[in-house]
Design an enzyme around this catalytic site. Sequence first.
Site, PDB file in Angstrom:
ATOM      1  N   PHE A   1     -41.440 -15.424  84.429  1.00  0.00           N
ATOM      2  CA  PHE A   1     -41.711 -14.033  84.794  1.00  0.00           C
ATOM      3  C   PHE A   1     -42.095 -13.179  83.587  1.00  0.00           C
ATOM      4  O   PHE A   1     -42.198 -11.956  83.687  1.00  0.00           O
ATOM      5  CB  PHE A   1     -40.485 -13.408  85.469  1.00  0.00           C
TER       6      PHE A   1
ATOM      7  N   HIS B   1     -40.920 -20.838  87.923  1.00  0.00           N
ATOM      8  CA  HIS B   1     -39.586 -20.827  87.332  1.00  0.00           C
ATOM      9  C   HIS B   1     -39.449 -21.796  86.158  1.00  0.00           C
ATOM     10  O   HIS B   1     -38.665 -21.550  85.252  1.00  0.00           O
ATOM     11  CB  HIS B   1     -38.529 -21.163  88.386  1.00  0.00           C
TER      12      HIS B   1
ATOM     13  N   GLU C   1     -31.282  -8.680  85.053  1.00  0.00           N
ATOM     14  CA  GLU C   1     -31.149  -8.738  86.506  1.00  0.00           C
ATOM     15  C   GLU C   1     -29.932  -9.583  86.890  1.00  0.00           C
ATOM     16  O   GLU C   1     -29.877 -10.776  86.596  1.00  0.00           O
ATOM     17  CB  GLU C   1     -32.423  -9.335  87.105  1.00  0.00           C
TER      18      GLU C   1
ATOM     19  N   LEU D   1     -35.180  -4.876  89.083  1.00  0.00           N
ATOM     20  CA  LEU D   1     -35.997  -6.089  89.038  1.00  0.00           C
ATOM     21  C   LEU D   1     -37.361  -5.744  88.466  1.00  0.00           C
ATOM     22  O   LEU D   1     -38.366  -5.656  89.175  1.00  0.00           O
ATOM     23  CB  LEU D   1     -36.139  -6.693  90.436  1.00  0.00           C
ATOM     24  N   ALA D   2     -37.403  -5.525  87.158  1.00  0.00           N
ATOM     25  CA  ALA D   2     -38.636  -5.109  86.495  1.00  0.00           C
ATOM     26  C   ALA D   2     -38.591  -5.583  85.051  1.00  0.00           C
ATOM     27  O   ALA D   2     -37.960  -4.941  84.199  1.00  0.00           O
ATOM     28  CB  ALA D   2     -38.800  -3.587  86.557  1.00  0.00           C
ATOM     29  N   GLU D   3     -39.262  -6.706  84.777  1.00  0.00           N
ATOM     30  CA  GLU D   3     -39.230  -7.274  83.429  1.00  0.00           C
ATOM     31  C   GLU D   3     -39.832  -6.329  82.394  1.00  0.00           C
ATOM     32  O   GLU D   3     -39.356  -6.252  81.252  1.00  0.00           O
ATOM     33  CB  GLU D   3     -39.948  -8.617  83.407  1.00  0.00           C
TER      34      GLU D   3
ATOM     35  N   GLN E   1     -34.771 -13.344  83.914  1.00  0.00           N
ATOM     36  CA  GLN E   1     -34.084 -14.321  84.754  1.00  0.00           C
ATOM     37  C   GLN E   1     -34.691 -15.726  84.679  1.00  0.00           C
ATOM     38  O   GLN E   1     -33.972 -16.719  84.674  1.00  0.00           O
ATOM     39  CB  GLN E   1     -34.065 -13.835  86.193  1.00  0.00           C
ATOM     40  N   PHE E   2     -36.000 -15.823  84.613  1.00  0.00           N
ATOM     41  CA  PHE E   2     -36.725 -17.070  84.353  1.00  0.00           C
ATOM     42  C   PHE E   2     -37.914 -16.724  83.475  1.00  0.00           C
ATOM     43  O   PHE E   2     -38.600 -15.725  83.713  1.00  0.00           O
ATOM     44  CB  PHE E   2     -37.202 -17.733  85.648  1.00  0.00           C
TER      45      PHE E   2
END
Length: 325
Positions: free
Chosen positions: A86, A129, A29, A58-60, A82-83
């Site tokens: 997630f 996060h 992302e 935006l889909a882990e 991203q973190f």
Amino acid sequence: MAQKTMIQAITDALAVELEKDEDVLVFGEDVGKNGGVFRATADLQDKFGEDRVFDTPLAESGIMGLSFGLALEDFRAVPEIQFFGFVFEAMDEIVGQIARTRYRMGASRNLPITLRAPFGGGVHTPELHSDNLEGLIAQAPGIRLVIPSNPYDAKGLLISSIRSNDPVVFLEHMKLYRSFREEVPDGEYEVPLDKAGIAKEGNDVTIVTYAAMVREALKAAENLEKENISVEVIDLRTVSPIDYETIIASVEKTNRVVVVQEAQKQAGVAANISSEIAEKAILSLETPIGRVSAPDTIYPFGQAEGDWLPNAKDIEEKVRETVNF
């Protein structure tokens, strides 16, 4: 040799591997034009093109599903979540699929995936996060967990991880990204996987830790030296599988040990290390094994994390308690 932050060292490692191997793909992302939320992939898309460094939805779960498929087709996937808080959205792909594929396929296929993600406290992030979730990965067989504590190791370990034919979760502590600099060689070099480092040698007590707690342990060790307490600090670097040979050798030398983690105490990496030391070196111990960790509560909001996170003072107190038992 230039002085670099950890984030610069990570960018260097990605550039080295993208240049060296056209099968290396970096994606996640906002990692493309924006260079990632922490700018770890800054300018890489401009240099290597949109087919090599690219953004994803935006889909882990989708990011890790794509990684799985690419690895089966002999690409070296370097996805970013991203973190790491997630990661729950992608746990089936990571633990249910990727970690067990080599076993499932009778070791006939490689899974060269290196999942990068920031984690860790001390930077006042929003909820989910900063959570220390490395224990979830550490208890899953079939996947390597690598967590550097300094720029030099970060670059060398990331290069080694990308070149490995095994899946790797590579976690980067956010507080370490830009908090200090050290000399990092240009070009390529590897730091060996599955091998702990001795961040400081000592004789009276061993501290075993990883990530940002290495910095706190070194601060504690410096203060304790003023009290004539000589501390050896072991940096795990690879958190799964753990280099117990180095740990046991140190414990047999110092006869005392304190295990430190930033995560909550329950079911963490420190608990497993403590039990292994008890099994393999209990006759070398002169005192009980000490542990330092965060409380067993949900990670607090940013305003309270300074009181919640373990620090050098906590480590000092536990070392004194251990030495003076």
